[in-house]
Design a protein around this motif. Sequence first.
Motif, short mmCIF file in Angstrom:
data_model
loop_
_atom_site.label_atom_id
_atom_site.label_comp_id
_atom_site.label_asym_id
_atom_site.label_seq_id
_atom_site.Cartn_x
_atom_site.Cartn_y
_atom_site.Cartn_z
N LEU A 99 0.79 -1.23 0.00
CA LEU A 99 0.00 0.00 0.00
C LEU A 99 0.82 1.28 0.00
N ILE A 100 2.14 1.19 0.12
CA ILE A 100 2.95 2.41 0.14
C ILE A 100 2.85 3.15 -1.19
N SER A 101 2.48 2.44 -2.25
CA SER A 101 2.32 3.09 -3.56
C SER A 101 1.15 4.08 -3.56
N VAL A 102 0.14 3.82 -2.73
CA VAL A 102 -1.06 4.66 -2.73
C VAL A 102 -0.76 6.09 -2.29
N PRO A 103 -0.16 6.31 -1.10
CA PRO A 103 0.14 7.69 -0.71
C PRO A 103 1.18 8.36 -1.59
N ALA A 104 2.06 7.54 -2.20
CA ALA A 104 3.02 8.13 -3.15
C ALA A 104 2.27 8.76 -4.31
N GLY A 105 1.25 8.06 -4.79
CA GLY A 105 0.42 8.62 -5.86
C GLY A 105 -0.40 9.80 -5.40
N MET A 106 -0.99 9.70 -4.18
CA MET A 106 -1.82 10.78 -3.65
C MET A 106 -1.01 12.05 -3.43
N SER A 107 0.27 11.89 -3.10
CA SER A 107 1.14 13.04 -2.85
C SER A 107 1.77 13.58 -4.13
#
Length: 205
Positions: free
Chosen positions: A128-136
């Motif tokens: 799931l670390i990819s999710v906040p990378a995309g959101m940011s």
Amino acid sequence: MSSDWIKNIIESLGYGGIALLMFVENLFPPIPSELIMPLAGYTANLPDSRLNILGVFFAGLFGSVTGALIWYYPGKFWGERRLKVFARKYGKWIGVSSKDISKAKRWFETQGNKAVFIGRLVPGVRTLISVPAGMSNMSLLPFLFYTTLGSAAWVGLLTYSGYMLGSQYELVDKYLAPVSKIVLGILVLAFVAWILKRKCRNSRI
């Protein structure tokens, strides 16, 4: 968890099967890379195997990085609110909850871009670390760089462990489980310390 079905896919599809399994592992966290890659490494060490350890490593790395991209783009284009709605509706089918998304976002905020590298080494966070990378709105090239670096370390460790342990490859999962919990606990404590530090700093202003 039985590894028979993983073994069947690797034996039937070879490198393509390994890449596919690691790709799916990044979409559905309950599928364990801790079994996939050690088993693939063990298979590469068999006398009559058509696989070699370098091919196994790169196949696993390709599947892992490609799977990470699938979570990066929803984060980038959907945003936190829509992702949480999606997780509440369909998360039970893929093993992801809205709380998981919030946890990953907070972890990314504390660590910045290096969270992608570190997160790829921690089961439960790595997917799931990819999710906040995309959101940011983390740029794609740095995201790919840190994702590939972290994934290479993780995949390499698992592959080599299975290669060396041979038929005892399942011990990798057994011994990594408690270590993973300890690492996760340290990360949680680090996050709590960061929150407290921020509160103290704000109270002085």
